[in-house]
Design a protein around this motif. Sequence first.
Motif, mmCIF file in Angstrom:
data_model
loop_
_atom_site.group_PDB
_atom_site.id
_atom_site.type_symbol
_atom_site.label_atom_id
_atom_site.label_comp_id
_atom_site.label_asym_id
_atom_site.label_seq_id
_atom_site.Cartn_x
_atom_site.Cartn_y
_atom_site.Cartn_z
ATOM 1 N N PRO A 180 -2.074 -12.270 1.551
ATOM 2 C CA PRO A 180 -2.046 -12.348 3.022
ATOM 3 C C PRO A 180 -1.617 -13.711 3.546
ATOM 4 C CG PRO A 180 -4.015 -11.214 2.280
ATOM 5 C CD PRO A 180 -3.369 -11.778 1.050
ATOM 6 N N TYR A 181 -2.028 -14.775 2.854
ATOM 7 C CA TYR A 181 -1.608 -16.114 3.270
ATOM 8 C C TYR A 181 -0.090 -16.230 3.239
ATOM 9 C CZ TYR A 181 -0.347 -21.011 2.734
ATOM 10 O OH TYR A 181 0.262 -22.239 2.868
ATOM 11 N N HIS A 182 0.517 -15.813 2.142
ATOM 12 C CA HIS A 182 1.964 -15.970 2.021
ATOM 13 C C HIS A 182 2.726 -15.012 2.939
ATOM 14 C CE1 HIS A 182 2.514 -19.117 -0.930
ATOM 15 N NE2 HIS A 182 1.388 -18.697 -1.475
ATOM 16 N N ARG A 183 2.186 -13.843 3.195
ATOM 17 C CA ARG A 183 2.832 -12.967 4.189
ATOM 18 C C ARG A 183 2.837 -13.638 5.554
ATOM 19 N NH1 ARG A 183 0.264 -8.587 1.297
ATOM 20 N NH2 ARG A 183 -1.545 -8.687 2.697
ATOM 21 N N ALA A 184 1.705 -14.236 5.911
ATOM 22 C CA ALA A 184 1.596 -14.883 7.219
ATOM 23 C C ALA A 184 2.477 -16.122 7.303
ATOM 24 C CB ALA A 184 0.145 -15.255 7.497
ATOM 25 N N LEU A 185 2.520 -16.916 6.224
ATOM 26 C CA LEU A 185 3.341 -18.123 6.224
ATOM 27 C C LEU A 185 4.820 -17.758 6.339
ATOM 28 C CD1 LEU A 185 3.689 -21.165 5.970
ATOM 29 C CD2 LEU A 185 3.571 -20.906 3.473
ATOM 30 N N LYS A 186 5.248 -16.777 5.574
ATOM 31 C CA LYS A 186 6.644 -16.338 5.629
ATOM 32 C C LYS A 186 7.005 -15.837 7.024
ATOM 33 C CE LYS A 186 9.884 -13.181 3.337
ATOM 34 N NZ LYS A 186 10.035 -12.139 2.264
ATOM 35 N N SER A 187 6.109 -15.064 7.624
ATOM 36 C CA SER A 187 6.353 -14.540 8.964
ATOM 37 C C SER A 187 6.439 -15.669 9.993
ATOM 38 C CB SER A 187 5.239 -13.562 9.352
ATOM 39 O OG SER A 187 5.389 -13.116 10.683
ATOM 40 N N LEU A 188 5.545 -16.646 9.879
ATOM 41 C CA LEU A 188 5.543 -17.776 10.798
ATOM 42 C C LEU A 188 6.848 -18.567 10.698
ATOM 43 C CD1 LEU A 188 4.088 -19.601 12.843
ATOM 44 C CD2 LEU A 188 2.983 -20.746 10.897
ATOM 45 N N LEU A 189 7.267 -18.859 9.482
ATOM 46 C CA LEU A 189 8.509 -19.604 9.285
ATOM 47 C C LEU A 189 9.704 -18.831 9.858
ATOM 48 C CD1 LEU A 189 7.896 -20.851 5.637
ATOM 49 C CD2 LEU A 189 8.023 -22.294 7.678
ATOM 50 N N HIS A 190 9.737 -17.529 9.642
ATOM 51 C CA HIS A 190 10.838 -16.706 10.163
ATOM 52 C C HIS A 190 10.853 -16.725 11.694
ATOM 53 C CE1 HIS A 190 11.893 -15.609 6.238
ATOM 54 N NE2 HIS A 190 11.512 -14.332 6.192
ATOM 55 N N LYS A 191 9.676 -16.619 12.310
ATOM 56 C CA LYS A 191 9.602 -16.586 13.770
ATOM 57 C C LYS A 191 10.088 -17.899 14.372
ATOM 58 C CE LYS A 191 5.841 -13.208 14.160
ATOM 59 N NZ LYS A 191 4.389 -13.020 14.479
ATOM 60 N N VAL A 192 9.673 -19.011 13.771
ATOM 61 C CA VAL A 192 10.080 -20.318 14.300
ATOM 62 C C VAL A 192 11.580 -20.521 14.117
ATOM 63 C CG1 VAL A 192 9.783 -22.817 14.078
ATOM 64 C CG2 VAL A 192 7.796 -21.309 13.914
ATOM 65 N N ARG A 193 12.087 -20.147 12.954
ATOM 66 C CA ARG A 193 13.522 -20.275 12.721
ATOM 67 C C ARG A 193 14.304 -19.406 13.700
ATOM 68 N NH1 ARG A 193 17.604 -17.610 10.713
ATOM 69 N NH2 ARG A 193 19.318 -18.669 9.633
ATOM 70 N N HIS A 194 13.824 -18.199 13.957
ATOM 71 C CA HIS A 194 14.509 -17.304 14.895
ATOM 72 C C HIS A 194 14.522 -17.907 16.302
ATOM 73 C CE1 HIS A 194 15.941 -13.528 16.613
ATOM 74 N NE2 HIS A 194 14.985 -13.629 17.532
ATOM 75 N N ARG A 195 13.448 -18.563 16.676
ATOM 76 C CA ARG A 195 13.338 -19.139 18.027
ATOM 77 C C ARG A 195 14.207 -20.382 18.193
ATOM 78 N NH1 ARG A 195 7.669 -21.455 20.682
ATOM 79 N NH2 ARG A 195 8.641 -22.580 22.437
ATOM 80 N N PHE A 196 14.229 -21.265 17.179
ATOM 81 C CA PHE A 196 14.888 -22.557 17.320
ATOM 82 C C PHE A 196 16.198 -22.681 16.528
ATOM 83 C CE2 PHE A 196 10.422 -23.513 18.255
ATOM 84 C CZ PHE A 196 10.527 -24.291 19.395
ATOM 85 N N GLY A 197 16.433 -21.763 15.607
ATOM 86 C CA GLY A 197 17.609 -21.863 14.758
ATOM 87 C C GLY A 197 17.345 -22.522 13.418
ATOM 88 N N HIS A 198 16.215 -23.194 13.304
ATOM 89 C CA HIS A 198 15.782 -23.815 12.049
ATOM 90 C C HIS A 198 14.290 -24.103 12.161
ATOM 91 C CE1 HIS A 198 17.695 -27.021 14.621
ATOM 92 N NE2 HIS A 198 16.429 -27.376 14.644
ATOM 93 N N VAL A 199 13.684 -24.435 11.041
ATOM 94 C CA VAL A 199 12.263 -24.756 11.011
ATOM 95 C C VAL A 199 12.037 -25.843 9.974
ATOM 96 C CG1 VAL A 199 11.777 -22.859 9.382
ATOM 97 C CG2 VAL A 199 9.911 -23.844 10.733
ATOM 98 N N VAL A 200 11.138 -26.773 10.307
ATOM 99 C CA VAL A 200 10.759 -27.853 9.395
ATOM 100 C C VAL A 200 9.250 -27.782 9.180
ATOM 101 C CG1 VAL A 200 10.653 -30.350 9.039
ATOM 102 C CG2 VAL A 200 12.634 -29.333 10.192
ATOM 103 N N MET A 201 8.829 -27.692 7.935
ATOM 104 C CA MET A 201 7.403 -27.671 7.620
ATOM 105 C C MET A 201 7.051 -28.854 6.730
ATOM 106 S SD MET A 201 4.989 -24.648 6.057
ATOM 107 C CE MET A 201 5.696 -24.604 4.409
ATOM 108 N N ILE A 202 6.004 -29.569 7.109
ATOM 109 C CA ILE A 202 5.459 -30.633 6.282
ATOM 110 C C ILE A 202 4.248 -30.056 5.552
ATOM 111 C CG2 ILE A 202 4.684 -33.018 6.188
ATOM 112 C CD1 ILE A 202 7.494 -32.618 7.393
ATOM 113 N N ASP A 203 4.348 -29.947 4.240
ATOM 114 C CA ASP A 203 3.282 -29.381 3.411
ATOM 115 C C ASP A 203 2.394 -30.540 2.955
ATOM 116 O OD1 ASP A 203 2.135 -27.060 2.187
ATOM 117 O OD2 ASP A 203 2.858 -27.788 0.257
ATOM 118 N N CYS A 204 1.175 -30.601 3.456
ATOM 119 C CA CYS A 204 0.356 -31.814 3.383
ATOM 120 C C CYS A 204 -0.753 -31.712 2.335
ATOM 121 C CB CYS A 204 -0.253 -32.100 4.745
ATOM 122 S SG CYS A 204 0.989 -32.270 6.058
ATOM 123 N N HIS A 205 -0.842 -32.750 1.516
ATOM 124 C CA HIS A 205 -1.796 -32.800 0.409
ATOM 125 C C HIS A 205 -2.389 -34.201 0.291
ATOM 126 C CE1 HIS A 205 -0.273 -28.954 -1.375
ATOM 127 N NE2 HIS A 205 0.816 -29.323 -0.719
#
Length: 299
Positions: A152-177
Motif C-alpha cells: 500500500p505504501y508503494h501504491r500510494a507513493l507511485k500515485s502521488l508522484l504521478h499526480k504531481v508530475r501530471h499537474r506540473f510536468g515533472h516532480v522532484v522528491m527528496i528521500d530523507c534519511h
Amino acid sequence: MSDSDNALADPPLPGFEVLGLERMRAPLLLNSPHSGRAYPSGFIAASKLDALTLRRSEDAYVDELLKPATQRGVPMMHVLFPRAFLDVNREPYELDPRMFSGRLPPFANTRSVRVAGGLGTIARIVADAKEIYAAPLCVNKALNRIETYHKPYHRALKSLLHKVRHRFGHVVMIDCHSMPSVMRGTSEKTKADFVLGDRYGTSCAPGILDVAHKTLESFGYRVARNKPYAGGYITEHYGAPAQGYHVLQLEVNRALYLDEQACEKTDGFDVLARRLGQLVEALLVHLDTALDEKPMAAE
C-alpha cells in the motif's frame, strides 16, 4: 520507550500519511520512509531485543525535522511503522530464508547484497548487527506484513508522484534519511554531515543535486556525493529524469541532532530543522533552473 509518541500498538493502517498536500505550491515532495516509531506489540514480543535497541535502526525524528516544510507548501510522505519491522526502501520480497519457518515463494530475492547484510525487506538485524528475532518467523505472517504495509505504501507513493508530475510536468522528491555517526563495523566516525545520493547521476537532474550541495556547504556542513550512500530502492525505482521523475536521497549525520544511545533529540535539533527548512526554500527558488541544467561533459 523514552517518549510518549512511541506506542506499543499496531501502526494504524495504511501505515503512512501525507502531510501538507493541500498547500502544495511547487513540484517538490519530501519522503521519510525510516522514521516510523509505532512499534507493534506483537513485533516487540517476537524480538529478543529491548525497545531502545530496536530503535537504533530508526531514522529517528527525521519526519519532525522536515515537518515545518509542510507549512511552506512542500508535502511530506512518511511511514508510521519502524524500519526494523518492515523496510519500504527495499524490493517487496528481499527476504533471508534463514529467518523463516516454511518455504519462501520462488519469486523472493534471497541473494541481494542487502539480504546478505541482514537488512532485507524484513530485517534480520538492527543497525548495530544484533539479531532481532528470538525464533524463526512464520512465512505466511511475513508475507502478510508485506501485503499489509509495504505494497500500500508503494501504491500510494507511485500515485502521488504521478499526480504531481501530471499537474506540473515533472516532480522532484527528496528521500530523507539519517546515518550513524560511526561507520558500521568500525570505530571510524562518519566524515560527512550530509551525503547526497543520485545513483551516480541517474536518478535526478544534476542541477538538483548541485543546489542541495551548494546550499548545505554554505551553512558550513561537510557534504559528500554518493559515497557511501548512493540511494536505495526508492531512489533507484522512482528516479527517471527523462520521464520527469527526479529523486535525490539525502542522508544526515545523526550526531548533528541526536543522542544516538538514548535516541533522544539534542540541542542541535532546532538548528538542523531550521537549516533543512532553508534547504527546502533554496530548492523551491532554484527548481526550474536546476531541472534545466545539463550534465557537465566528462573530462
